[in-house]
Design an enzyme around this catalytic site. Structure first.
Site, short mmCIF file in Angstrom:
data_model
loop_
_atom_site.label_atom_id
_atom_site.label_comp_id
_atom_site.label_asym_id
_atom_site.label_seq_id
_atom_site.Cartn_x
_atom_site.Cartn_y
_atom_site.Cartn_z
N HIS A 194 -19.42 5.66 -12.93
CA HIS A 194 -19.60 4.20 -13.01
C HIS A 194 -20.09 3.65 -11.67
CE1 HIS A 194 -17.99 3.57 -16.97
NE2 HIS A 194 -16.77 3.97 -16.67
N HIS A 246 -23.68 4.48 -10.88
CA HIS A 246 -24.54 3.72 -11.79
C HIS A 246 -24.73 2.30 -11.22
CE1 HIS A 246 -25.30 2.50 -16.32
NE2 HIS A 246 -26.35 2.29 -15.54
N HIS A 259 -15.29 10.58 -13.50
CA HIS A 259 -15.63 9.51 -14.43
C HIS A 259 -15.90 8.20 -13.68
CE1 HIS A 259 -15.14 7.54 -18.48
NE2 HIS A 259 -14.87 6.48 -17.70
N GLU A 260 -14.96 7.80 -12.82
CA GLU A 260 -15.11 6.52 -12.11
C GLU A 260 -16.27 6.56 -11.11
OE1 GLU A 260 -13.80 4.01 -13.28
OE2 GLU A 260 -12.25 4.94 -14.52
#
Length: 598
Positions: free
Chosen positions: A391, A394, A387-388
């Site tokens: 980010h 991105h 998940h991290e």
């Protein structure tokens, strides 16, 4: 329980390398002084922004000041997060915060001055190639112009700001400080005080009596304060309606969506499409009832694990390897950047004494992103890593492809990249698993994410929409009305497989997000957009990956809805939510097959 290691006992390879931001404290101090000096230069532009040459120079100076302030702020806070008890970095963090406020004040004249220009003058600037780096900024200012008031009115509204915080502040005080919950018996038969933190733990208990008692104790406590809590929520709704009318918006909902330039259809489509797919949730709840071997499924049976704890011991090294394998569909370039993140000090891995809890991805333009973890050797931590890193990559792609001003993507887009990584990892684990018990554990883990992130958040979003519309029509939001609306929504969303306990009618009283109005829908749209991207990437391969990477590279160079649309996810239509629902349907079908085969 063994004590946590001290910061200096954590191996260097498991610590992030903040030297990439500032080599040492002297470098930080030097940049701090430079920002202070640059701030003085802003004054020369005040009152002169009608001159395009002066405006361009002012924007350029604002960028320099903002970027360096961000770097100082991020570094000071990340140092502080390494050990929250260290007074040196607590002081540095405070110093950076003060600077940030000073910068906001020093630059506050820019927007009102630009907005005092005529629409023709603004259009000319937007079309001017000289202003290409500032095109989106100017477009955004022009879009907001009808909702900006005169200087004196804006000053008055700014003073109302503190009063506007009151409902949220009062709710936080009641909810976190004043409400006292009774004691209940835990699994071992010991009397334990019910708290917010323990509530979910009790609901996950295998002992149904414990679950029921926690549920009843929680909502009977809120029911005793229902008049105060209804008045507090009502005040928040009244505040929203006040601002929407003063700023000339048709409704509080449209004012809220306007911030990210999101059409109202995105919100209404989400609710309508989820309504159409409620039978899928009913099917999942029927399955839950079956797996838990219950005659009646109650609201307090929603969090108890469906599979006896399946122990998946996953070290950090294994987690990195598995995440990399799971993200294979995103192609070699993405995986190479991911490997660089693993090798080059982007990640702070383990818990240490005084370290901030939780996980996040952060950073400043011009250096690589950073990720804070508190890794435990389990499935949840592996998904947190995926998940991290979503980010972080991105941010990396945005920073590499956009100017400073256009690199920072919106909250509406933020959860898409992180959730997509989780979706691809889940698909990989399910395909690889040969153990039926492990497979059922993974399927229920994913299905519960759909239930809590898509269905539950949409129900919250619908509740907010209804109560604002009723208040806008002049109805009074009494505790009875709030309870009635909330109970009816629960019946509608949970369907025939569920016995909807009357006590759930008070749940609206404990949701803090209702004080950040019209925010929760972003969880559902972000999850749906990610599921849609994942489906396209797994079905189409390379063309879908290229579109997705286009999304990652876009930052905020255009409006969020347009960035997603170009990448193949049109949130103004029901299609992405339908695609997410088809993934949910596949999960349920697979679970049903496993249950029948047992």
């Amino acid at each position: 329980m063994s004590s946590l290691p001290k910061r200096h006992e954590i191996p260097k390879e498991h610590q992030w390398r903040l030297e990439d931001l500032f080599e040492n404290q002297e470098a930080w101090d030097k940049e701090y002084e430079e920002v202070k000096a640059k701030m003085q230069e802003l004054a020369q532009y005040q009152g002169k922004l009608h001159d395009p040459k002066m405006l361009k120079m002012c924007f350029a100076l604002e960028d320099v000041i903002s970027l360096h302030t961000e770097r100082l702020y991020v570094y000071a806070n990340m140092r502080h997060h390494e050990n929250m008890a260290d007074p040196t970095y607590q002081a540095l963090s405070d110093k950076a915060k003060k600077l940030s406020v000073e910068v906001s004040e020093a630059t506050s004249f820019i927007t009102p001055e630009v907005l005092s220009l005529s629409d023709e003058a603004l259009d000319a600037l937007i079309a001017d190639p000289e202003f290409a780096p500032y095109k989106q900024t100017l477009k955004e200012m022009k879009r907001q112009k009808p909702h900006v008031l005169s200087k004196s009115e804006e000053a008055l509204l700014a003073q109302v700001g503190n009063i506007a915080q009151a409902p949220s502040t009062i709710f936080a005080m009641i909810n976190n400080a004043d409400l006292k919950f009774p004691t209940i018996k835990n699994d071992k038969g010991e009397e334990v005080e019910l708290t917010h933190g323990r509530y979910i733990q009790f609901l996950e208990s295998r002992n149904r009596e414990v679950r029921k008692n926690a549920f009843d104790a929680m909502y009977s406590t809120y029911a005793k304060h229902k008049n105060t809590l209804a008045a507090t929520l009502n005040a928040n709704v009244t505040k929203n309606i006040f601002y929407s009318r003063v700023r000339k918006f048709p409704s509080a909902l449209e004012m809220s969506l306007s911030h990210d330039n999101i059409p109202k259809e995105v919100y209404t489509n989400l609710i309508d499409t989820i309504h159409e797919h409620l039978p899928l949730l009913y099917r999942y709840l029927e399955l839950r009832k079956q797996l838990l071997k219950l005659d009646e499924l109650h609201m307090y049976d929603l969090f108890v694990p469906l599979v006896e704890e399946f122990d998946m011991e996953i070290t950090y090294e294994e987690a990195k390897q598995t995440v990399k394998e799971g993200l294979q569909p995103l192609g070699e370039e993405y995986l190479n950047i991911l490997q660089e993140a693993f090798d080059q000090g982007w990640i702070d891995v383990y818990e240490n004494e005084g370290k901030r809890s939780g996980a996040y991805s952060w950073g400043a333009y011009g250096t690589h992103p950073y990720v804070l973890l508190n890794h435990k050797d389990n499935l949840n931590s592996m998904f947190t890593l995926a998940h991290e890193m979503g980010h972080a990559l991105h941010s990396y792609y945005s920073d590499q492809n956009q100017t400073y001003r256009n690199a920072q993507y919106t909250i509406f887009l933020a959860e898409v990249a992180s959730t997509l990584n989780e979706a691809l990892l889940m698909d990989y684990l399910l395909n690889k698993s040969t153990d039926d018990k492990e497979k059922l554990y993974l399927l229920t883990y994913y299905a519960d994410q759909f239930r809590t992130t898509v269905f539950r958040q949409t129900m919250f979003a619908e509740f907010e929409k209804i109560i604002h519309e009723k208040a806008e029509a002049g109805e009074s939001l009494t505790p009875q009305l709030l309870c009635e609306i909330y109970y009816d929504l629960n019946k509608k969303y949970h369907g025939p497989a569920m016995t909807v306990d009357q006590a759930i009618e008070m749940e609206w009283a404990r949701i803090p997000h209702f004080y950040s109005s019209f925010y929760v829908y972003k969880y559902a749209t972000g999850f749906a957009a990610a599921a849609s991207f994942a489906k396209q990437i797994l079905d189409e391969g390379e063309p879908a990956v290229e579109r997705y990477k286009g999304f990652l590279k876009s930052g905020c160079s255009d409006y969020s809805i347009n960035i997603l649309k170009r990448a193949g996810v049109d949130m103004s239509t029901p299609e992405p939510i339908q695609q997410a629902m088809s993934v949910f349907q596949e999960l349920i079908e697979e679970m049903e097959q496993l249950v029948q085969a047992k």
